[in-house]
Design an enzyme around this catalytic site. Structure first.
Site, PDB file in Angstrom:
ATOM      1  N   HIS A  82      -0.847   0.418  -9.696  1.00 22.91           N
ATOM      2  CA  HIS A  82      -1.555  -0.549  -8.826  1.00 22.91           C
ATOM      3  C   HIS A  82      -2.108  -1.717  -9.664  1.00 22.91           C
ATOM      4  O   HIS A  82      -3.331  -1.934  -9.718  1.00 22.91           O
ATOM      5  CB  HIS A  82      -2.690   0.131  -8.034  1.00 22.91           C
ATOM      6  CG  HIS A  82      -3.109  -0.669  -6.831  1.00 22.91           C
ATOM      7  ND1 HIS A  82      -3.546  -0.107  -5.664  1.00 22.91           N
ATOM      8  CD2 HIS A  82      -3.168  -2.023  -6.619  1.00 22.91           C
ATOM      9  CE1 HIS A  82      -3.867  -1.057  -4.792  1.00 22.91           C
ATOM     10  NE2 HIS A  82      -3.639  -2.230  -5.354  1.00 22.91           N
TER      11      HIS A  82
ATOM     12  N   ARG B 198       0.845  -1.190   0.000  1.00 19.62           N
ATOM     13  CA  ARG B 198       0.000   0.000   0.000  1.00 19.62           C
ATOM     14  C   ARG B 198       0.882   1.242   0.000  1.00 19.62           C
ATOM     15  O   ARG B 198       1.954   1.253   0.635  1.00 19.62           O
ATOM     16  CB  ARG B 198      -0.911   0.032   1.236  1.00 19.62           C
ATOM     17  CG  ARG B 198      -2.061  -0.957   1.181  1.00 19.62           C
ATOM     18  CD  ARG B 198      -3.100  -0.588   0.114  1.00 19.62           C
ATOM     19  NE  ARG B 198      -4.221  -1.496   0.082  1.00 19.62           N
ATOM     20  CZ  ARG B 198      -4.349  -2.538  -0.754  1.00 19.62           C
ATOM     21  NH1 ARG B 198      -3.392  -2.793  -1.629  1.00 19.62           N
ATOM     22  NH2 ARG B 198      -5.418  -3.297  -0.720  1.00 19.62           N
TER      23      ARG B 198
HETATM   24  P1  NAP Z   1      -1.790 -11.770   4.733  1.00 19.50           P
HETATM   25  O1  NAP Z   1      -1.937 -13.180   4.248  1.00 19.50           O
HETATM   26  O2  NAP Z   1      -2.759 -11.277   5.746  1.00 19.50           O
HETATM   27  O3  NAP Z   1      -0.308 -11.621   5.266  1.00 19.50           O
HETATM   28  C1  NAP Z   1       0.109 -10.493   5.955  1.00 19.50           C
HETATM   29  C2  NAP Z   1       1.528 -10.697   6.475  1.00 19.50           C
HETATM   30  O4  NAP Z   1       1.965  -9.468   7.065  1.00 19.50           O
HETATM   31  C3  NAP Z   1       1.591 -11.778   7.565  1.00 19.50           C
HETATM   32  O5  NAP Z   1       2.779 -12.509   7.453  1.00 19.50           O
HETATM   33  C4  NAP Z   1       1.606 -10.946   8.849  1.00 19.50           C
HETATM   34  O6  NAP Z   1       2.281 -11.530   9.953  1.00 19.50           O
HETATM   35  C5  NAP Z   1       2.408  -9.732   8.400  1.00 19.50           C
HETATM   36  N1  NAP Z   1       2.130  -8.587   9.273  1.00 19.50           N
HETATM   37  C6  NAP Z   1       0.952  -7.990   9.535  1.00 19.50           C
HETATM   38  N2  NAP Z   1       1.112  -6.995  10.420  1.00 19.50           N
HETATM   39  C7  NAP Z   1       2.414  -6.976  10.733  1.00 19.50           C
HETATM   40  C8  NAP Z   1       3.208  -6.197  11.609  1.00 19.50           C
HETATM   41  N3  NAP Z   1       2.679  -5.223  12.367  1.00 19.50           N
HETATM   42  N4  NAP Z   1       4.535  -6.455  11.683  1.00 19.50           N
HETATM   43  C9  NAP Z   1       5.087  -7.455  10.952  1.00 19.50           C
HETATM   44  N5  NAP Z   1       4.388  -8.239  10.085  1.00 19.50           N
HETATM   45  C10 NAP Z   1       3.076  -7.998   9.988  1.00 19.50           C
HETATM   46  O7  NAP Z   1      -1.868 -10.750   3.514  1.00 19.50           O
HETATM   47  P2  NAP Z   1      -1.598 -11.038   1.957  1.00 19.50           P
HETATM   48  O8  NAP Z   1      -2.771 -11.727   1.351  1.00 19.50           O
HETATM   49  O9  NAP Z   1      -0.269 -11.658   1.819  1.00 19.50           O
HETATM   50  O10 NAP Z   1      -1.608  -9.548   1.363  1.00 19.50           O
HETATM   51  C11 NAP Z   1      -0.697  -8.566   1.817  1.00 19.50           C
HETATM   52  C12 NAP Z   1      -1.075  -7.207   1.260  1.00 19.50           C
HETATM   53  O11 NAP Z   1      -0.747  -7.126  -0.130  1.00 19.50           O
HETATM   54  C13 NAP Z   1      -2.553  -6.865   1.270  1.00 19.50           C
HETATM   55  O12 NAP Z   1      -2.997  -6.460   2.559  1.00 19.50           O
HETATM   56  C14 NAP Z   1      -2.632  -5.735   0.257  1.00 19.50           C
HETATM   57  O13 NAP Z   1      -2.440  -4.503   0.895  1.00 19.50           O
HETATM   58  C15 NAP Z   1      -1.453  -6.019  -0.684  1.00 19.50           C
HETATM   59  N6  NAP Z   1      -1.898  -6.374  -2.048  1.00 19.50           N
HETATM   60  C16 NAP Z   1      -1.526  -5.576  -3.088  1.00 19.50           C
HETATM   61  C17 NAP Z   1      -1.907  -5.896  -4.374  1.00 19.50           C
HETATM   62  C18 NAP Z   1      -1.464  -5.072  -5.549  1.00 19.50           C
HETATM   63  O14 NAP Z   1      -1.965  -5.276  -6.658  1.00 19.50           O
HETATM   64  N7  NAP Z   1      -0.525  -4.176  -5.401  1.00 19.50           N
HETATM   65  C19 NAP Z   1      -2.675  -7.043  -4.616  1.00 19.50           C
HETATM   66  C20 NAP Z   1      -3.048  -7.830  -3.535  1.00 19.50           C
HETATM   67  C21 NAP Z   1      -2.644  -7.481  -2.235  1.00 19.50           C
HETATM   68  P3  NAP Z   1       1.793 -12.915  10.625  1.00 19.50           P
HETATM   69  O15 NAP Z   1       2.112 -13.972   9.576  1.00 19.50           O
HETATM   70  O16 NAP Z   1       2.619 -13.042  11.831  1.00 19.50           O
HETATM   71  O17 NAP Z   1       0.319 -12.788  10.881  1.00 19.50           O
HETATM   72  C1  GLV Z   2      -5.180  -5.070  -4.156  1.00 21.18           C
HETATM   73  O1  GLV Z   2      -4.491  -4.156  -3.905  1.00 21.18           O
HETATM   74  C2  GLV Z   2      -5.756  -5.947  -3.184  1.00 21.18           C
HETATM   75  O2  GLV Z   2      -5.681  -5.681  -1.984  1.00 21.18           O
HETATM   76  O3  GLV Z   2      -6.309  -6.973  -3.609  1.00 21.18           O
END
Ligand code: NAP
Ligand code: GLV
Length: 308
Positions: free
Chosen positions: A271, A223
């Site tokens: 994005h 983000r």
């Molecule tokens: P997720 O499965 O919820 O994983 C989040 C990770 O971040 C987990 O390993 C979590 O730790 C860690 N985390 C959360 N808070 C933290 C903190 N305070 N300190 C250290 N680590 C922390 O999320 P995801 O599905 O991988 O997605 C991640 C993010 O990618 C989304 O929230 C979104 O913002 C972004 N995204 C972007 C796009 C794009 O097109 N650019 C597309 C999709 C997603 P734990 O494992 O210990 O819980």
């Molecule tokens: C994209 O940024 C998503 O959170 O899926």
């Protein structure tokens, strides 16, 4: 009962078609043609008008049309209802492709060669083998772990940081604030895949950049508000960072006058690292609607206290 579809970025026609494959009679209301607000019990949303979800007295389930839910939880009027997000293997694969491309671009020094080309200079320089390049992944969740696995397969040395220490074969993992300095000290290419929460907002700042090896590169696909923009520009201009690939911004779209657009060390994408596709993502929404109506445990439910 009816389903509200409210998104300024997703195609309501494509989503309606996918949802109706499972529920031919589903009553779908596309914002702003909502009809009686009391009919709505499920909402499918992305970048909806803040405060709007507070208008539906019988709303019980909100499905984010993306993996992130910051766009919902940032709304002070977001109702106290179940919240689920998208975890889609196709979307995860798309993110991994993008992250690998961005990491390889920095590793293979494409930004420097692009500059030499503009200057018509025949400038040869070698690079270390991938195993000598340490890629650090902030966030070892659904997306971070998959990217880590693929980057390892490409030969990189991969390390990961999460809130809790998340073990992954072949990856040195670090957990929490206590583990962050040792992680940062090694990360030559830093990939941010954290959710945006109060704990992670502004995490990509001067203090963090100063702990990276000099000349590290940043890939932010999480983000825009993870980055303190002025601190990133200062780190690039001082040479502490050699370059940045940025897919996400605060605000979006990135304003026309923003310095990121023209900075020679910044590569901007709008994005698009991994966009939600109804063809692959609808199945879990359909399954969650079924579970919701049957009173069963939901998939991919967000922990409201943690914010992800
Ligand atoms: P997720 O499965 O919820 O994983 C989040 C990770 O971040 C987990 O390993 C979590 O730790 C860690 N985390 C959360 N808070 C933290 C903190 N305070 N300190 C250290 N680590 C922390 O999320 P995801 O599905 O991988 O997605 C991640 C993010 O990618 C989304 O929230 C979104 O913002 C972004 N995204 C972007 C796009 C794009 O097109 N650019 C597309 C999709 C997603 P734990 O494992 O210990 O819980
Ligand atoms: C994209 O940024 C998503 O959170 O899926």
């Amino acid at each position: 009962m009816a389903l509200l579809f409210s998104s300024q970025a997703d195609d309501p026609v494509a989503w309606t078609a996918m949802l109706r494959t499972a529920y031919p009679d589903l009553d779908i209301r596309i914002w702003p043609e909502v009809g009686a607000v009391a009919d709505i019990d499920v909402a499918l949303v992305w970048k909806y008008p803040p405060g709007d979800l507070a208008r539906y007295p019988n709303l019980k389930l909100v499905c984010s049309l993306g993996a992130g839910v910051d766009h919902l939880l940032d709304d002070p009027k977001f109702p106290d209802v179940a919240l689920v997000r998208i975890v889609d293997p196709a979307m995860t694969a798309g993110m991994t492709e993008f992250v690998c491309a961005a990491v390889l671009r920095h590793h293979c020094q494409f930004p420097e060669f692009a500059q030499y080309q503009r200057e018509r200079r025949w400038m040869r320089q070698n690079r270390p083998p991938a195993r000598e390049r340490v890629v650090g992944i902030l966030g070892m969740g659904e997306l971070g772990r998959d990217a880590a696995t693929m980057l390892q397969a490409l030969g990189f040395t991969v390390i990961g940081w999460a809130r809790t220490e998340r073990k992954l074969a072949g990856v040195d993992t670090f957990g929490g604030a206590a583990g962050l300095p040792a992680f940062l000290a090694r990360a030559q290419i830093l990939v941010c895949l954290l959710p945006l929460t109060p704990a992670t907002r502004g995490i990509l700042n001067s203090a963090l950049f100063a702990q990276l090896p000099r000349g590290a590169a940043l890939v932010n696909v999480a983000r825009g508000a993870h980055v303190v923009d002025g601190d990133l520009l200062a780190a690039l201009d001082a040479g502490q960072l050699s370059g940045a690939t940025l897919d996400v911004f605060s605000p979006e779209p990135l304003p026309a006058g923003h310095p990121f657009w023209s900075h020679p060390k910044i590569f901007v994408t709008p994005h698009v690292a991994s966009l939600t596709n109804p063809r692959t993502a609808a199945a879990q929404i359909i399954e969650n609607i079924r579970r919701f109506r049957a009173g069963e445990k939901l998939l991919n439910q967000v922990d409201r206290a943690l914010g992800y």
